[in-house]
Design a protein around this motif. Structure first.
Motif, PDB file in Angstrom:
ATOM      1  N   LEU A 155      36.949  38.669  33.365  1.00  0.00           N
ATOM      2  CA  LEU A 155      37.278  38.353  31.981  1.00  0.00           C
ATOM      3  C   LEU A 155      38.262  39.412  31.508  1.00  0.00           C
ATOM      4  CD1 LEU A 155      35.087  36.836  29.370  1.00  0.00           C
ATOM      5  CD2 LEU A 155      36.474  38.775  28.688  1.00  0.00           C
ATOM      6  N   LEU A 156      39.448  38.966  31.167  1.00  0.00           N
ATOM      7  CA  LEU A 156      40.506  39.831  30.690  1.00  0.00           C
ATOM      8  C   LEU A 156      40.603  39.627  29.182  1.00  0.00           C
ATOM      9  CD1 LEU A 156      42.881  41.710  31.408  1.00  0.00           C
ATOM     10  CD2 LEU A 156      44.258  39.655  31.788  1.00  0.00           C
ATOM     11  N   ALA A 157      40.475  40.714  28.425  1.00  0.00           N
ATOM     12  CA  ALA A 157      40.413  40.576  26.964  1.00  0.00           C
ATOM     13  C   ALA A 157      41.306  41.594  26.266  1.00  0.00           C
ATOM     14  CB  ALA A 157      38.975  40.748  26.491  1.00  0.00           C
TER      15      ALA A 157
ATOM     16  N   PHE B  80      41.515  36.154  25.114  1.00  0.00           N
ATOM     17  CA  PHE B  80      40.838  36.499  26.357  1.00  0.00           C
ATOM     18  C   PHE B  80      41.010  35.361  27.336  1.00  0.00           C
ATOM     19  CE2 PHE B  80      37.320  34.262  24.282  1.00  0.00           C
ATOM     20  CZ  PHE B  80      36.752  33.548  25.322  1.00  0.00           C
ATOM     21  N   ALA B  81      40.942  35.704  28.608  1.00  0.00           N
ATOM     22  CA  ALA B  81      41.048  34.717  29.683  1.00  0.00           C
ATOM     23  C   ALA B  81      39.939  35.003  30.683  1.00  0.00           C
ATOM     24  CB  ALA B  81      42.406  34.804  30.369  1.00  0.00           C
ATOM     25  N   LEU B  82      39.194  33.967  31.011  1.00  0.00           N
ATOM     26  CA  LEU B  82      38.148  34.089  32.015  1.00  0.00           C
ATOM     27  C   LEU B  82      38.647  33.411  33.284  1.00  0.00           C
ATOM     28  CD1 LEU B  82      35.280  34.821  32.922  1.00  0.00           C
ATOM     29  CD2 LEU B  82      34.527  32.630  31.984  1.00  0.00           C
ATOM     30  N   MET B  83      38.792  34.185  34.331  1.00  0.00           N
ATOM     31  CA  MET B  83      39.224  33.648  35.615  1.00  0.00           C
ATOM     32  C   MET B  83      38.001  33.566  36.513  1.00  0.00           C
ATOM     33  SD  MET B  83      42.773  35.757  35.942  1.00  0.00           S
ATOM     34  CE  MET B  83      42.092  37.220  35.173  1.00  0.00           C
ATOM     35  N   HIS B  84      37.770  32.390  37.048  1.00  0.00           N
ATOM     36  CA  HIS B  84      36.628  32.154  37.928  1.00  0.00           C
ATOM     37  C   HIS B  84      37.175  31.734  39.287  1.00  0.00           C
ATOM     38  CE1 HIS B  84      32.410  30.911  38.759  1.00  0.00           C
ATOM     39  NE2 HIS B  84      33.052  30.169  39.662  1.00  0.00           N
ATOM     40  N   GLU B  85      36.842  32.501  40.289  1.00  0.00           N
ATOM     41  CA  GLU B  85      37.324  32.209  41.645  1.00  0.00           C
ATOM     42  C   GLU B  85      36.465  31.136  42.289  1.00  0.00           C
ATOM     43  OE1 GLU B  85      40.132  33.575  43.358  1.00  0.00           O
ATOM     44  OE2 GLU B  85      40.480  34.031  41.249  1.00  0.00           O
TER      45      GLU B  85
END
Length: 163
Positions: A63-65, A70-75
């Motif tokens: 989670l980049l905030a 904010f952006a939640l990146m899920h691999e």
């Protein structure tokens, strides 16, 4: 949550229509979120940045905030692509979610069509496509709107979803 799709072949005008619809519908006081399907690998992160380094190291989610977003990146390392239904559960409640792509899903859609692409319409073989937005006159068994008449297309979509 009310959802409505915009589909069409490559270069049919989907993204431009989505952009104009978001502007038009939010200007009417409705909250709108969007979902965009990508048929290829994409990255919102950049090599060398801390968040990218976290993902490469093996983090399942990053989670980049900041104070602006904010952006939640899920691999999806060993799993299948999530369904549209599953992805919609990740969104905060809004009046309308506009979906670009996912043409094979069962939600109602409008097809964007530009004659210069030379592509056939999807609509004749797909009952989930409730209307077509085109840059040329068409004769089909459902409403056809001018691709650039965003207000009229927005009226149709809002009526379809009950807003």
């Amino acid at each position: 949550m009310r959802i409505y799709g915009v589909v069409g072949w490559k270069n049919a005008g989907k993204t431009g229509l989505m952009e104009r619809l978001v502007t038009e519908i939010t200007s009417r006081g409705f909250s709108v979120s969007t979902v965009k399907h990508a048929h290829h690998t994409f990255d919102v992160d950049h090599e060398g940045k801390d968040s990218h380094r976290h993902r490469v190291a093996g983090a399942s989610e990053v989670l980049l905030a900041s104070r602006n977003r904010f952006a939640l990146m899920h691999e999806l390392r060993e799993t299948e692509e999530p369904s549209l239904t599953e992805l919609l559960t990740k969104l905060s409640p809004v009046d309308l979610v506009l979906i670009e792509g996912y043409k094979r899903d069962a939600h109602s859609k409008i097809e964007a069509h530009r004659a210069e692409t030379g592509n056939e319409l999807i609509a004749p073989d797909d009952p989930t496509i409730r209307a077509v937005a085109s840059d040329v006159r068409l004769t089909i068994d459902r409403p056809v709107f001018d691709l650039n008449n965003t207000a009229q297309i927005a009226d149709f979509i809002l009526s379809e979803v009950g807003l």
